[in-house]
Write a protein that holds these residues in place. Structure first.
Motif, short mmCIF file in Angstrom:
data_model
loop_
_atom_site.label_atom_id
_atom_site.label_comp_id
_atom_site.label_asym_id
_atom_site.label_seq_id
_atom_site.Cartn_x
_atom_site.Cartn_y
_atom_site.Cartn_z
N LYS A 49 2.10 1.75 -3.53
CA LYS A 49 0.97 2.50 -4.36
C LYS A 49 0.68 3.86 -4.10
N GLY B 23 5.88 1.77 -9.42
CA GLY B 23 5.47 0.74 -10.27
C GLY B 23 6.79 -0.33 -10.46
N ARG C 120 0.84 -1.26 -0.11
CA ARG C 120 0.07 0.28 -0.09
C ARG C 120 0.99 1.25 -0.13
#
Length: 425
Positions: A153, A158, A150
């Motif tokens: 993110k 990425g 998380r």
């Protein structure tokens, strides 16, 4: 002219232009950790050297080669912390935090290792560290890893890959250690010098060698997963199932080990190909025997650490770096305006907390003030001259959109206008 004093090699400054990115990273991490109910702790930078010898392992690179250790004026052997977990365990045992309790904690700050400085690896570096104590099942391992996912993110990362392995219990490692030594001895003449030195004292670390010829050899080494005891195998399966349930993709890497002796059962790393040789951005695992080895009762534990400097590099590599600074820069023309501007700036800071209102100080003509405003990263400049001050008005100018019209606004209406322009509620 006196000789300039420079920083020590491997000990780096964080300059004003970069500090905003660090603040963004720490604020984001703090928010994620709090969302999962983890509480912050703060630990001393200096601990007794024996703590790290007992916790980390005397035949590890950290203790053998990398610790900053010395004798203080009282004759105490002390060290700058090379990692957080040993200190966290010492704290928990000393203050009775682990007795019939669960603890979920996090901390951050500098750690110190004498290594060859290179991009993403320094002698003083910073870590984010997250740990859970008193929880034996794989569900908390999965939670910790999902929390890291998380965080990536939220930071916009990425291309990171999660790798998992299990080191099993002491029995597992004893049986595997014997098989691995037998395998490595057959190839001893082809191993690099460091791996030959470790062959008997710490053979699992040979699996982590970065020397290409040694890497080629250990590809054919026996897998520790074939030696797992039933408990460790079930725990590993439970972790993989938990991650799958939460949608966290992962791969199994049977060559994955950790550089510290205290790890048991699950270990994991997040890796990237965007940082060259420094591809690990987060690593951790379970250390169920560590609390007991440092004087506490039997206490299961798991955690991870991530290097802040590497996360900063990854933010920059993935073009996630943002401009940080005040949202508004207040320019003035005239002595009356300068005095009035100080009052206006305080009013705006009350009305727009957290936005950042920077007041021009030190004088200067308007073009010079606009240059300062632009360098500050502000999105809007406010222009206050003596006539505007007398009328209770101010000019509002966009610094990032040349086509946006300049506006005149009263002081009373200015907070609402800035909230609208800045997208704040």
């Amino acid at each position: 002219m006196a000789q300039k004093i420079q920083s020590i090699r491997g000990f780096n400054d964080v300059l004003p232009a970069d500090s905003g990115l660090w603040q963004h990273l720490h604020d984001t991490a703090r928010g994620v950790f709090e969302d999962y109910g983890y509480a912050e702790i703060r630990l001393p930078v200096v601990e007794r050297t024996d703590l790290f010898k007992r916790a980390v392992g005397e035949v590890t690179d950290v203790v053998e080669k990398e610790m900053y250790s010395f004798e203080d004026r009282g004759g105490e052997h002390i060290s700058l912390r090379p990692e957080f977990t040993a200190g966290a365990v010492r704290m928990g045992v000393e203050h009775g935090l682990f007795h019939n309790q669960q603890q979920r904690i996090w901390c951050t700050g500098p750690v110190f290792r004498y290594e060859r400085p290179q991009a993403g690896r320094y002698r003083q570096f910073h870590q984010l560290n997250v740990e859970a104590y008193g929880i034996a099942g794989p569900d908390v391992d999965a939670e910790l890893i999902a929390m890291s996912a998380r965080l990536w993110k939220k930071l916009g990362f990425g291309g990171l890959e999660l790798q998992l392995n299990s080191l099993g219990t002491g029995d597992t490692r004893s049986r595997y250690r014997a098989a691995l030594i037998e395998f490595l001895q057959r190839h001893e003449s082809s191993l690099d010098d460091d791996s030959r030195r470790r062959l008997l004292s710490n053979p699992l670390r040979v699996l982590d060698s970065k020397v290409p010829t040694t890497q080629d050899i250990v590809r054919d080494a026996p897998s520790i997963l074939d030696y797992l005891d039933a408990e460790s195998a079930a725990h590993f399966d439970g972790l993989r199932q938990g991650l799958s349930d939460m949608g966290v993709a992962h791969v199994v890497n049977p060559r994955l080990v950790r550089g510290l002796d205290y790890y048991t059962k699950d270990v994991f790393e997040w890796v990237t190909t965007e940082l060259g040789a420094q591809g690990t951005v987060c690593a951790g695992g379970r250390y169920d025997n560590l609390v007991e080895s440092l004087g506490g009762g039997p206490t299961p534990a798991v955690g991870w650490a991530s290097g802040v400097e590497r996360l900063i590099l990854l933010l920059q590599a993935q073009q996630q770096a943002r401009t940080f600074g005040p949202a508004v820069y207040l320019c003035t023309l005239g002595e009356t305006a300068q005095r009035a501007a100080a009052t206006l700036a305080e009013t705006l800071r009350d009305a727009l907390p957290g936005a950042g209102i920077q007041l021009n100080v030190g004088g200067g003509k308007l073009p010079a003030q606009f240059k300062r405003a632009d360098r500050s990263g502000a999105r809007y400049a406010l222009v206050l001259g003596d006539s505007e001050a007398a009328a209770g008005q101010v000019q509002v100018k966009s610094l990032r959109d040349a086509a946006a019209p300049q506006q005149t606004c009263s002081w009373a209406e200015l907070p609402a206008l800035l909230r609208s322009l800045l997208g704040r509620q």
